[in-house]
Scaffold this motif. Structure first.
Motif, PDB file in Angstrom:
ATOM      1  N   UNK A 156       0.814  -1.209   0.000  1.00 38.23           N
ATOM      2  CA  UNK A 156       0.000   0.000   0.000  1.00 38.23           C
ATOM      3  C   UNK A 156       0.853   1.267   0.000  1.00 38.23           C
ATOM      4  N   UNK A 157       2.153   1.077   0.131  1.00 37.11           N
ATOM      5  CA  UNK A 157       3.070   2.215   0.197  1.00 37.11           C
ATOM      6  C   UNK A 157       3.516   2.598  -1.208  1.00 37.11           C
ATOM      7  N   UNK A 158       3.228   3.833  -1.618  1.00 35.74           N
ATOM      8  CA  UNK A 158       3.553   4.276  -2.972  1.00 35.74           C
ATOM      9  C   UNK A 158       5.057   4.332  -3.197  1.00 35.74           C
ATOM     10  N   UNK A 159       5.823   4.599  -2.128  1.00 42.95           N
ATOM     11  CA  UNK A 159       7.284   4.661  -2.262  1.00 42.95           C
ATOM     12  C   UNK A 159       7.837   3.312  -2.696  1.00 42.95           C
ATOM     13  N   UNK A 160       7.270   2.230  -2.161  1.00 40.67           N
ATOM     14  CA  UNK A 160       7.710   0.889  -2.533  1.00 40.67           C
ATOM     15  C   UNK A 160       7.555   0.661  -4.035  1.00 40.67           C
ATOM     16  N   UNK A 161       6.425   1.051  -4.580  1.00 38.16           N
ATOM     17  CA  UNK A 161       6.167   0.834  -6.008  1.00 38.16           C
ATOM     18  C   UNK A 161       7.059   1.728  -6.877  1.00 38.16           C
ATOM     19  N   UNK A 162       7.364   2.918  -6.381  1.00 41.87           N
ATOM     20  CA  UNK A 162       8.268   3.799  -7.138  1.00 41.87           C
ATOM     21  C   UNK A 162       9.647   3.153  -7.276  1.00 41.87           C
ATOM     22  N   UNK A 163      10.155   2.650  -6.153  1.00 40.16           N
ATOM     23  CA  UNK A 163      11.465   1.990  -6.209  1.00 40.16           C
ATOM     24  C   UNK A 163      11.399   0.692  -7.003  1.00 40.16           C
TER      25      UNK A 163
ATOM     26  N   UNK B 261      14.366  -0.784   4.388  1.00 41.14           N
ATOM     27  CA  UNK B 261      14.011   0.317   5.287  1.00 41.14           C
ATOM     28  C   UNK B 261      12.495   0.367   5.496  1.00 41.14           C
ATOM     29  N   UNK B 262      11.723   0.146   4.439  1.00 45.80           N
ATOM     30  CA  UNK B 262      10.262   0.161   4.563  1.00 45.80           C
ATOM     31  C   UNK B 262       9.769  -0.971   5.462  1.00 45.80           C
ATOM     32  N   UNK B 263      10.429  -2.121   5.394  1.00 47.51           N
ATOM     33  CA  UNK B 263      10.061  -3.215   6.297  1.00 47.51           C
ATOM     34  C   UNK B 263      10.461  -2.866   7.730  1.00 47.51           C
ATOM     35  N   UNK B 264      11.649  -2.247   7.877  1.00 45.11           N
ATOM     36  CA  UNK B 264      12.095  -1.821   9.208  1.00 45.11           C
ATOM     37  C   UNK B 264      11.130  -0.794   9.797  1.00 45.11           C
ATOM     38  N   UNK B 265      10.544   0.020   8.934  1.00 46.42           N
ATOM     39  CA  UNK B 265       9.568   1.024   9.403  1.00 46.42           C
ATOM     40  C   UNK B 265       8.370   0.351  10.074  1.00 46.42           C
ATOM     41  N   UNK B 266       7.957  -0.792   9.489  1.00 47.23           N
ATOM     42  CA  UNK B 266       6.827  -1.511  10.106  1.00 47.23           C
ATOM     43  C   UNK B 266       7.210  -2.046  11.481  1.00 47.23           C
ATOM     44  N   UNK B 267       8.474  -2.477  11.627  1.00 48.23           N
ATOM     45  CA  UNK B 267       8.930  -2.963  12.929  1.00 48.23           C
ATOM     46  C   UNK B 267       8.913  -1.836  13.956  1.00 48.23           C
ATOM     47  N   UNK B 268       9.403  -0.666  13.561  1.00 47.98           N
ATOM     48  CA  UNK B 268       9.469   0.484  14.463  1.00 47.98           C
ATOM     49  C   UNK B 268       8.065   0.921  14.884  1.00 47.98           C
ATOM     50  N   UNK B 269       7.148   0.970  13.916  1.00 44.97           N
ATOM     51  CA  UNK B 269       5.774   1.391  14.238  1.00 44.97           C
ATOM     52  C   UNK B 269       5.088   0.363  15.138  1.00 44.97           C
ATOM     53  N   UNK B 270       5.301  -0.908  14.871  1.00 48.86           N
ATOM     54  CA  UNK B 270       4.661  -1.948  15.691  1.00 48.86           C
ATOM     55  C   UNK B 270       5.179  -1.918  17.124  1.00 48.86           C
TER      56      UNK B 270
END
Length: 415
Positions: free
Chosen positions: A14-21, A238-247
């Motif tokens: 759902x993250x647009x940044x992921x699809x851009x990369x 980094x995007x996966x790490x972001x989910x860890x930090x938020x959780x």
């Protein structure tokens, strides 16, 4: 664990940044592979056995000086057999690389202007201008009128160039004693054949691999492609790490631990997500690179896919580990970008490290991309040991990152 993987992937997709990369990095890497490049890797060539020709006298030629060669840019207004013979003598010296531009209309004044330009804008040892009446002056012993040397550096090997020219004049004198001026080139060939035959033994690198100039160009392009791909892998982690930090900050991780899921299992779930992301990147890149011919790629498509997947696993896990250790999105992003920059620079993705010092070479072996660049060489040469090497390197890096990541989660939970 499966629920964690599913929820993480949902958030990721759902993250647009992921699809851009996911789209831009494979496209940019494919553009790099499709570049029509000639001699960008020639600085790596172990030996040059012929005069290098350039079509435009304004071309920069400094990159032909790899492996310690003394580059001499030649403005040849003569184009005669005698001038060709002299330049071949320079090649056979083993130290000098003459790069010639055929300039039949160039005058001595114009040559001086070009030499002044080369002195400031190119990296060559000297410029050499051959007069249009080169043959006449040489046969009359007027070498100062036949050619002009413009010294453009403080390299003491200029003496080698001068000695080779004096040797050439000595051979011309001997050839003139054998016959008329019209037969001087034929007599020079006879004298040359009477000399002891030189045997050149090319010693490759310590690993014993030696690539052709075309393969060196392909390797350089693959290095540029790796630079873009690794950037995508890094930010995927980094995007996966972001989910860890938020959780962790939203107390989701605390609720997950009530299910008796261990920290190692939780990190393993996130790591599996990184593996899935790497696989997706590798598939997308492989599909886009179908537009690149296999000959242009320099290796099999399966080998290229395996390299991308292994490289992705390493960089995704590294950036995931950094995100967990720093426990901050901004710090994780900056550290991941620094990791990508240092890895690209020190692994030789942008330029060869053959002429670098021992300290730089030692540091390069700590960089994942260095090993995969070596794997590129092995694939180009058809060495089947490459797959075992990729497996060992990938496993070694993953063991380190999985261990440090698990420890990082335990420390954060304890805090």
């Amino acid at each position: 664990m499966i629920s964690i993987i599913k929820s993480t992937l949902k958030l990721l997709f759902r993250n647009i940044v992921f699809w851009i990369f996911l789209i831009t990095m494979p496209v940019l890497s494919t553009i790099m592979l499709r570049i029509q490049a000639d001699n960008i890797g020639s600085y790596d060539s172990a030996e040059s056995e012929e005069i290098i020709e350039i079509s435009d006298p304004d071309n920069r030629v400094g990159y032909y000086g790899g492996k310690g060669k003394y580059v001499v840019k030649v403005y040849d207004a003569s184009g005669s057999e005698l001038s060709e013979y002299m330049l071949n003598l320079l090649v056979q010296s083993g130290m000098i690389t003459p790069v010639r531009a055929q300039t039949p209309e160039m005058t001595a004044v114009e040559a001086e202007e070009h030499a002044d330009f080369d002195g400031y804008n190119d990296f060559v040892g000297a410029d050499l201008y051959l007069d249009k009446d080169f043959d006449e002056y040489v046969l009359n012993g007027e070498i100062d009128k036949a050619l002009t040397i413009y010294v453009l550096s403080d390299d003491e090997r200029i003496e080698i160039l001068e000695n080779e020219i004096r040797m050439f004049m000595g051979q011309v004198s001997n050839a003139l004693r054998m016959g008329s001026k019209d037969d001087v080139v034929k007599n020079l060939d006879i004298l040359h054949e009477a000399l002891p035959e030189k045997e050149t033994v090319i010693i490759g690198a310590a690993d014993g691999r030696k690539l052709t100039n075309a393969q060196l160009d392909q390797k350089a392009l693959v290095g540029y492609a790796f630079a873009f791909l690794t950037l995508g892998f890094v930010f995927g982690g980094v995007l996966i790490a972001y989910s860890v930090i938020r959780e962790r900050k939203d107390m989701v991780l605390t609720r997950i631990k009530l299910t008796r899921l261990t920290d190692s299992s939780y990190f393993a779930a996130k790591f599996i997500c990184g593996g899935i992301v790497s696989f997706i990147y590798a598939v997308v890149t492989s599909l886009i690179t179908l537009s690149v011919d296999t000959d242009k790629l320099g290796m099999s498509r399966m080998g290229f896919f395996i390299m991308i997947f292994g490289l992705g696993l390493i960089f995704c896990s590294l950036s995931l580990m950094l995100g967990i250790l720093f426990d901050d999105v901004m710090s994780a992003t900056v550290s991941a970008f620094i990791l990508w920059t240092l890895s690209s620079l020190l692994s030789g993705l942008y330029f060869s490290l053959d002429a670098a010092g021992d300290a730089i070479k030692t540091m390069s072996y700590l960089m994942p991309s260095k090993w995969f660049l070596d794997a590129t060489e092995m694939l180009m040469l058809g060495d089947n040991k490459v797959y075992f090497m990729i497996l060992c390197v990938t496993t070694a890096y993953l063991i380190v990152t999985l261990g440090l990541g698990s420890i990082g989660i335990k420390i954060r939970n304890h805090e």
